[in-house]
Scaffold this motif. Structure first.
Motif, PDB file in Angstrom:
ATOM      1  N   ILE A  42       0.858  -1.186   0.000  1.00 35.26           N
ATOM      2  CA  ILE A  42       0.000   0.000   0.000  1.00 35.26           C
ATOM      3  C   ILE A  42       0.892   1.233   0.000  1.00 35.26           C
ATOM      4  O   ILE A  42       1.694   1.438   0.903  1.00 35.26           O
ATOM      5  N   SER A  43       0.736   2.034  -1.058  1.00 34.70           N
ATOM      6  CA  SER A  43       1.603   3.196  -1.232  1.00 34.70           C
ATOM      7  C   SER A  43       0.779   4.386  -1.702  1.00 34.70           C
ATOM      8  O   SER A  43      -0.060   4.260  -2.590  1.00 34.70           O
ATOM      9  N   PHE A 125      -7.998   8.094   0.415  1.00 29.45           N
ATOM     10  CA  PHE A 125      -7.301   6.879  -0.013  1.00 29.45           C
ATOM     11  C   PHE A 125      -7.084   5.929   1.154  1.00 29.45           C
ATOM     12  O   PHE A 125      -7.273   4.708   1.025  1.00 29.45           O
ATOM     13  N   ALA A 126      -6.677   6.449   2.305  1.00 27.85           N
ATOM     14  CA  ALA A 126      -6.424   5.585   3.465  1.00 27.85           C
ATOM     15  C   ALA A 126      -7.675   4.826   3.875  1.00 27.85           C
ATOM     16  O   ALA A 126      -7.619   3.630   4.210  1.00 27.85           O
ATOM     17  N   VAL A 127      -8.820   5.487   3.836  1.00 31.64           N
ATOM     18  CA  VAL A 127     -10.079   4.829   4.212  1.00 31.64           C
ATOM     19  C   VAL A 127     -10.410   3.708   3.229  1.00 31.64           C
ATOM     20  O   VAL A 127     -10.727   2.576   3.626  1.00 31.64           O
ATOM     21  N   VAL A 144       2.498  -4.648   3.196  1.00 33.33           N
ATOM     22  CA  VAL A 144       3.529  -3.617   3.349  1.00 33.33           C
ATOM     23  C   VAL A 144       2.855  -2.258   3.244  1.00 33.33           C
ATOM     24  O   VAL A 144       2.070  -2.014   2.311  1.00 33.33           O
ATOM     25  N   VAL A 145       3.133  -1.376   4.179  1.00 34.76           N
ATOM     26  CA  VAL A 145       2.674   0.002   4.063  1.00 34.76           C
ATOM     27  C   VAL A 145       3.891   0.905   3.940  1.00 34.76           C
ATOM     28  O   VAL A 145       4.841   0.800   4.728  1.00 34.76           O
ATOM     29  N   HIS A 150       1.769   9.342   6.890  1.00 38.28           N
ATOM     30  CA  HIS A 150       1.421   8.409   7.957  1.00 38.28           C
ATOM     31  C   HIS A 150       0.002   7.866   7.823  1.00 38.28           C
ATOM     32  O   HIS A 150      -0.353   6.912   8.528  1.00 38.28           O
ATOM     33  N   THR A 151      -0.806   8.439   6.984  1.00 35.01           N
ATOM     34  CA  THR A 151      -2.171   7.938   6.809  1.00 35.01           C
ATOM     35  C   THR A 151      -2.182   6.511   6.265  1.00 35.01           C
ATOM     36  O   THR A 151      -3.157   5.784   6.467  1.00 35.01           O
ATOM     37  N   THR A 152      -1.116   6.074   5.584  1.00 36.02           N
ATOM     38  CA  THR A 152      -1.069   4.690   5.117  1.00 36.02           C
ATOM     39  C   THR A 152      -0.983   3.701   6.276  1.00 36.02           C
ATOM     40  O   THR A 152      -1.185   2.496   6.077  1.00 36.02           O
TER      41      THR A 152
END
Length: 460
Positions: A42-43, A125-127, A144-145, A150-152
């Protein structure tokens, strides 16, 4: 290779791998390496976006062992702002250089981003990425984040709570820099929430990947990482695109490529360039290629210093043009503010200028200073106009020294920053995480849900 150079590949030897191999031979432990693994990355940034960090996981996944199957979840592209058309689909699937990619909807600014627009872009996007993890995460051994922003960490915590192996990859101290640059306040609710999320994720993840040894030291000083394996995986350099090339023999040119942002120390470098005189026996120009919120400020300073005839500020150029531009320049600039928390940084522009054999004048943050001492590929100086002017004179007046530095830079990149080696390192991390978490997945789920919920409630 010196000790310092060897450590730039790994913060610590992966004792976990070697220890487990021994234990397997004695039959006392489950085998640590597994034949294959699947990973969800997740990027917030991913090609065709060109901002720093966007190509990191594209290149790592292109170079992992065949036993690693992967998918990237990222937003619709929007950075640099204005270069991409808005896309309105909730999700779409594609391949980027054979890497499977799922793009999720988010707010996409079409002009210079305000703080509100940046927040909307990150939070939406994070949601949706969290929903994706909850729905599809069971297909993967690990998640993997990539941080920042930091929202990831939100979908990362969802992965951790549901028993997936979690790898946190920190390539930018985004939260620390946001405070230093005045974008947020340590007393704000948003800052405290993100800081606690970071603590939970970093202390509870199965593996922490950081950019450099200096960054690892910074995290160890902040958090309890006694039980968390830490591996340094720096940015690599595309050895096909950024191949060594002889410097131009014509008019001297100094170059800067990259973002025109808050982390760059442009003023002392422009003032240092303005102080160049005939002692260096050159007629050089400074050419800047990039985008960012400080362009107007730089143009104003150039005008005030009276160097408009020797400085050209251009917009960003296609990434494939950068190697030729840097290789045909005499010196590359890597200006970073040293009063902030950028000691961990080895910027991609710093690596790429070494890869093509062009020496640099760079700000002496800790990592750049260490590499400069080790590699001898350029000059690391204080952000002082006189020191910068002196360094530029030394290099511009000595072609043989520039050539020697260029050769040393190429050798350093070959030893430390090739994507195929770094992909192998990441492959080791992912296979190890999968081997450790897979046998105990059924028991991890309930435990991690309870632990994550309890920790969040206790720290809010």
């Amino acid at each position: 290779m010196s000790t310092a150079t060897a450590q730039s590949r790994r913060v610590q030897p992966n004792d976990e791998l070697s220890d487990a191999k021994t234990e397997t031979e004695t039959g006392t432990e489950t085998e640590t390496e597994t034949e294959s693994t699947s990973v969800l990355v997740i990027s917030q940034l991913f090609p065709p976006e060109s901002m720093a960090g966007a190509h990191r996981w594209e290149m790592l996944l292109r170079n992992v062992p065949d036993s690693v199957e992967s998918r990237v979840v990222c937003p619709q592209p929007s950075v640099p702002v204005g270069e991409f058309d808005r896309r309105y689909s909730l999700w779409s699937n594609e391949r980027v250089d054979d890497v499977p990619v799922t793009r999720l909807f988010t707010y996409q600014p079409t002009a210079d981003r305000s703080n509100l627009e940046r927040i909307l872009n990150h939070v939406i996007f994070a949601v949706l990425a969290t929903v994706y993890v909850l729905v599809h995460g069971r297909k993967y051994d690990s998640v993997v984040v990539q941080v920042g922003p930091h929202t990831t960490l939100v979908p990362g915590l969802a992965a951790m709570a549901t028993g997936r192996g979690l790898v946190v990859d920190v390539y930018d101290l985004w939260l620390d820099n946001a405070v230093d640059f005045g974008f947020t306040d340590e007393r704000s609710l948003a800052y405290r929430l993100l800081r606690q999320m970071e603590r939970i994720a970093v202390e509870g993840c199965d593996h922490l990947v950081v950019l450099t040894p200096t960054m690892a030291d910074q995290y160890r000083s902040k958090y309890d990482l006694d039980e968390t394996p830490v591996t340094a995986v720096p940015f690599g350099v595309d050895d096909e695109r950024f191949a060594p090339s002889p410097s131009a023999d014509g008019a001297d040119r100094i170059i800067y490529t990259g973002k025109l942002g808050e982390g760059q120390a442009f003023e002392p470098y422009l003032r240092g360039f303005e102080r160049l005189d005939t002692d260096c026996d050159c007629d050089c120009e400074l050419v800047i290629y990039g985008f960012g919120e400080r362009r107007d400020e730089l143009e104003t300073l150039v005008s005030r210093l009276g160097i408009e005839d020797r400085v050209r500020i251009n917009g960003p150029v296609p990434r494939e043009e950068i190697p030729g531009l840097v290789a045909s320049s005499s010196v590359s600039l890597v200006p970073l503010k040293t009063e902030h928390t950028l000691d961990y940084a080895r910027p991609t522009k710093f690596l790429e200028t070494m890869a093509v054999g062009t020496p640099y004048v760079a700000s002496a943050v800790a990592e750049i200073d260490a590499v400069t001492r080790d590699a001898g590929a350029g000059l690391a100086v204080a952000n002082d106009p006189d020191a910068i002017a002196t360094a530029l004179r030394e290099l511009l007046s000595d072609p043989e020294r520039r050539r020697t530095m260029g050769e040393r830079g190429v050798a350093f990149i070959d030893d430390n920053h090739r994507w195929d080696d770094l992909g192998s390192d990441i492959g080791d991390v992912l296979l190890t995480v999968a081997a450790r978490t897979r046998p105990s997945l059924s028991t991890r789920v309930g435990t991690r849900v309870r632990e994550t919920a309890a920790t969040l409630l206790s720290r809010l």
